[in-house]
Design an enzyme around this catalytic site. Structure first.
Site, PDB file in Angstrom:
ATOM      1  N   HIS A  70      82.405  -0.437 113.831  1.00  0.00           N
ATOM      2  CA  HIS A  70      83.187  -0.421 114.973  1.00  0.00           C
ATOM      3  C   HIS A  70      84.307   0.552 114.807  1.00  0.00           C
ATOM      4  O   HIS A  70      85.042   0.614 113.344  1.00  0.00           O
ATOM      5  CB  HIS A  70      83.922  -1.787 115.032  1.00  0.00           C
ATOM      6  CG  HIS A  70      84.430  -1.816 116.455  1.00  0.00           C
ATOM      7  ND1 HIS A  70      85.679  -1.375 116.900  1.00  0.00           N
ATOM      8  CD2 HIS A  70      84.059  -2.161 117.899  1.00  0.00           C
ATOM      9  CE1 HIS A  70      85.996  -1.611 118.010  1.00  0.00           C
ATOM     10  NE2 HIS A  70      84.839  -2.118 118.718  1.00  0.00           N
ATOM     11  N   GLU A  91      80.717   4.214 122.187  1.00  0.00           N
ATOM     12  CA  GLU A  91      81.930   3.658 122.288  1.00  0.00           C
ATOM     13  C   GLU A  91      83.175   4.770 122.205  1.00  0.00           C
ATOM     14  O   GLU A  91      83.406   5.017 121.005  1.00  0.00           O
ATOM     15  CB  GLU A  91      82.583   2.568 121.574  1.00  0.00           C
ATOM     16  CG  GLU A  91      81.608   1.401 121.741  1.00  0.00           C
ATOM     17  CD  GLU A  91      82.466  -0.047 121.553  1.00  0.00           C
ATOM     18  OE1 GLU A  91      82.483  -0.738 122.279  1.00  0.00           O
ATOM     19  OE2 GLU A  91      82.913  -0.057 120.174  1.00  0.00           O
TER      20      GLU A  91
HETATM   21  P1  PGA Z   1      87.162  -3.140 125.174  1.00  0.00           P
HETATM   22  O1  PGA Z   1      86.731  -3.010 123.692  1.00  0.00           O
HETATM   23  O2  PGA Z   1      85.927  -3.603 126.066  1.00  0.00           O
HETATM   24  O3  PGA Z   1      88.304  -4.207 125.059  1.00  0.00           O
HETATM   25  O4  PGA Z   1      87.682  -1.847 125.556  1.00  0.00           O
HETATM   26  C1  PGA Z   1      85.257  -2.821 123.662  1.00  0.00           C
HETATM   27  C2  PGA Z   1      85.220  -2.728 122.166  1.00  0.00           C
HETATM   28  O5  PGA Z   1      86.146  -2.302 121.143  1.00  0.00           O
HETATM   29  O6  PGA Z   1      84.104  -2.982 121.373  1.00  0.00           O
END
Ligand code: PGA
Length: 262
Positions: free
Chosen positions: A96, A179
């Site tokens: 992450h 992401e």
């Molecule tokens: P968010 O986070 O939905 O708050 O943008 C997603 C993540 O960090 O996995």
């Protein structure tokens, strides 16, 4: 194929009783919902307490937010893949961007963690994504983002995809969550069109370089009940990683119901 919804609670809530309440809210809308697989990823400390709530036959599964890359040994504070597996945890998020940023996780560490997770029989969600996206020269900045993500995939999956593809049973045990880092946090998601383009690109890179057809790819970054349908209506987007919205019961319910109807 079922859409995957990964609820990443990050460092919340503040007590096990709150965590149990949140989890119960997740269970209800998934009953009779055959199109969605919901994975709740709480802080490590709650996994044990929540595993009794979830139960082995539940439609909601548990995931961890991280794992260490050694199976055993003197590593103060760390948690092994086998410990998670023995607790009934099925999934683990690895790489992450918050861990890359605040804990200085490197691609080499991430690579070892993925290997340890897969070998222990966990399903791994690898997070990748570019840190910034220029607004002015769109085509140019998307091209740069693709190169960034491709490099991450190459480093993070080094030596791993041959294992995954070689043992067909493992293909379903690896998913990539795209992401874009700038989109995380709740205020500014990527557009479904650009996310779709990147996800198609990720699948293309994986299949050209590694013949890894069939690996799932998800979108994450400010996903909410308002935009989830626009992302997941595309068959190429296999699911979503949801952060802040996963802590709001009303959001969770609407998200699961929306995806169930797609
Ligand atoms: P968010 O986070 O939905 O708050 O943008 C997603 C993540 O960090 O996995």
């Amino acid at each position: 194929m079922k859409k995957l919804l990964i609820f990443n609670w990050k460092m919340a809530p503040q007590s096990l009783s709150e965590a149990k309440r949140l989890l119960t809210n997740n269970l209800q809308p998934t009953t009779n919902n055959k199109n969605v697989e919901v994975i709740v990823c709480p802080p490590f400390i709650y996994l044990s307490g929540l595993s009794s709530v979830v139960g082995r036959r539940s439609s909601v599964k548990l995931g961890a937010q991280d794992v260490f890359y050694k199976n055993q040994g003197v590593y103060t504070g760390e948690i092994s893949a086998k410990m998670l597996k023995n607790l009934g945890v099925e999934y683990v998020i690895i790489g992450h961007s918050e861990r890359r940023k605040y804990l200085n996780e490197t691609d080499e560490m991430i690579n070892k963690k993925i290997l340890a997770g897969l070998k222990a029989g966990l399903k791994v969600i690898l997070c990748v994504g570019e840190p910034t996206r220029g607004r002015k020269y769109k085509a140019e900045s998307i091209k740069r983002a693709k190169n960034y993500v491709k490099k991450q995939l190459e480093k993070d999956l080094k030596g791993i995809l041959s294992l995954v593809v070689g043992r067909k049973s493992l293909v379903g045990n690896l998913a990539i969550a795209y992401e874009p880092v700038w989109a995380i946090g709740g205020n500014h998601s990527d557009t479904p069109q650009d996310a779709l383009e990147m996800i198609k690109y990720i699948k293309q890179v994986l299949s050209i370089k590694y013949q890894a057809l069939g690996i799932r790819a998800l979108y994450g970054g400010s996903v909410s009940s308002k935009n989830i349908g626009d992302f997941l209506k595309h068959p190429e987007i296999d699911g979503a990683l949801v952060g802040h919205a996963s802590l709001k019961p009303k959001e969770v319910e609407t998200i699961i119901k929306t995806v169930g109807k797609l």
